[in-house]
Design an enzyme around this catalytic site. Structure first.
Site, PDB file in Angstrom:
ATOM      1  N   ASP A  68       0.794  -1.228   0.000  1.00 28.12           N
ATOM      2  CA  ASP A  68       0.000   0.000   0.000  1.00 28.12           C
ATOM      3  C   ASP A  68       0.828   1.280   0.000  1.00 28.12           C
ATOM      4  O   ASP A  68       0.275   2.375   0.142  1.00 28.12           O
ATOM      5  CB  ASP A  68      -0.952   0.008   1.205  1.00 28.12           C
TER       6      ASP A  68
ATOM      7  N   ASP B  11      -6.003  -4.539  -5.676  1.00 24.11           N
ATOM      8  CA  ASP B  11      -5.782  -3.168  -5.205  1.00 24.11           C
ATOM      9  C   ASP B  11      -4.387  -2.671  -5.575  1.00 24.11           C
ATOM     10  O   ASP B  11      -4.153  -1.473  -5.744  1.00 24.11           O
ATOM     11  CB  ASP B  11      -5.934  -3.073  -3.671  1.00 24.11           C
TER      12      ASP B  11
HETATM   13  N1  GLY Z   1      -7.147  -1.547  -0.355  1.00 23.50           N
HETATM   14  C1  GLY Z   1      -8.053  -2.024   0.606  1.00 23.50           C
HETATM   15  C2  GLY Z   1      -9.445  -1.651   0.319  1.00 23.50           C
HETATM   16  O1  GLY Z   1      -9.786  -1.242  -0.774  1.00 23.50           O
HETATM   17  O2  GLY Z   1     -10.248  -1.749   1.244  1.00 23.50           O
END
Ligand code: GLY
Length: 369
Positions: free
Chosen positions: A95, A156
């Site tokens: 992330d 993601d």
């Molecule tokens: N990247 C985690 C979510 O979209 O909740």
């Protein structure tokens, strides 16, 4: 009314409210609101949370458009606080794009700060090091959720690849871009289904790299269609195309977008999972806002995508947006995951993408990805 003029009017309301919100929250890193009041994720146990760059990103976007110094100051404060994350190995996962594109990346674009560039490159180096060479995929998380996650990748991650594309641009070193494209190439095969929908989690043997299966993750169940996952794919492949011009990325983004357009309900209200039962009232306004960002970009390919984005943004504005200046949030009825106990609340990245999409429509955006 023309989309651009409409978006400018809404943005003026957002700017006026945000100038008040930032005064009472300048020291916070918010995730959600309680009775309209931002919470704060600055504490050592929360500083590594994946959403901690979004408010700073929203403030940088509005600073770019309106030049309000209080936005810049608060965003710089958040960036400094995130150094505690940068120095925490276990807190550094895939992330990093969400966190440092929207803080240090934005700061570098706006001010040319070398300190910001230093943070950005530390985060990019760490993200690059997460590529599993045999699967060709970037490992998602460090924590042992449901067992060993060494062989887990998630859709993601497409949104975090711009950290690598930009690192190559900033250093004139193609390694980062090569790693991003390796992940994107393998993600097309591993995540995108025949009908254009996508898996949330794909698992692989971390030694051999062989794909072993998929998981429902934050969607309803395995094989279902978590809407935010679809939005990460739609916007993420669009961004990979924007950075590389590789036509397979655009074709993939269009394939996902066509699937999404076939699923959006007439109401324009986005559920948490496109396959959830009609009786279920779980919504995710964040997915609507992220779809809008990607669809506006794809509007250059076909106007039907731009029209869909404008419809989603007008629905959010009329039915799901709070302009009350006594409350800190904008978007309502967001959900983190289908199988969580809590649904239909406020989440900061909804506000971020809503603002970004409106700025794109108004042609006043700063391209942070
Ligand atoms: N990247 C985690 C979510 O979209 O909740």
């Amino acid at each position: 009314m023309e989309n651009k003029i409409w978006a400018e009017e809404i943005l003026d309301k957002i700017y006026r409210k945000e100038a008040i919100v930032v005064k009472r929250n300048a020291d916070k890193i918010p995730y959600t609101t309680e009775d309209g009041v931002f919470d704060d994720w600055s504490s050592p146990d929360k500083i590594c949370w994946w959403t901690n760059g979004f408010w700073a990103g929203q403030l940088w976007l509005l600073y770019h458009a309106y030049k309000d110094e209080s936005f810049k100051k608060a965003a710089e404060g958040i960036e400094k606080k995130l150094d505690a994350n940068l120095m925490n190995y276990m807190g550094m996962d895939h992330d990093s794009g969400f966190k440092w594109l929207l803080t240090s990346g934005a700061n570098f674009l706006e001010t040319g700060s070398e300190e910001a560039k230093n943070r950005f490159m530390l985060a990019a180096g760490n993200l690059a090091g997460r590529l599993n060479l045999n699967s060709g995929l970037i490992r998602a998380w460090n924590d042992p959720r449901n067992g060993d996650t060494a062989g887990w990748a998630i859709i993601d991650c497409m949104m975090n690849l711009p950290l690598l594309y930009r690192a190559s641009e900033m250093t004139n070193d193609p390694r980062f871009k090569q790693i991003a494209m390796c992940h994107a190439d393998h993600a097309i095969k591993a995540f995108v289904r025949e009908n254009g929908s996508v898996n949330h989690i794909v698992t692989f043997d971390p030694e051999s790299g062989k794909i072993t299966g998929s998981k429902g993750g934050q969607g309803m169940k395995e094989g279902s269609s978590w809407t935010r996952g679809q939005s990460w794919a739609l916007y993420g492949f669009t961004l990979s195309y924007r950075h590389t011009k590789k036509k397979e990325y655009l074709e993939t983004a269009v394939k996902v977008a066509d699937y999404v357009l076939s699923q959006i309900p007439k109401s324009g209200i986005i559920p948490v999972d496109f396959l959830q039962p009609d009786t279920c009232d779980y919504e995710d306004s964040t997915a609507a806002a992220i779809f809008a960002c990607g669809l506006i970009e794809l509007g250059e390919v076909d106007k039907k995508y731009l029209d869909a984005a404008a419809m989603l943004l007008k629905t959010l504005t009329e039915k799901r947006c709070c302009f009350d200046e006594k409350k800190d949030h904008f978007l309502e009825k967001c959900s983190a995951a289908y199988n969580d106990n809590k649904h239909n609340f406020t989440i900061i990245y909804g506000d971020y993408y809503y603002t970004e999409a409106l700025l794109k429509l108004a042609k006043k955006d700063l391209f942070l990805w």
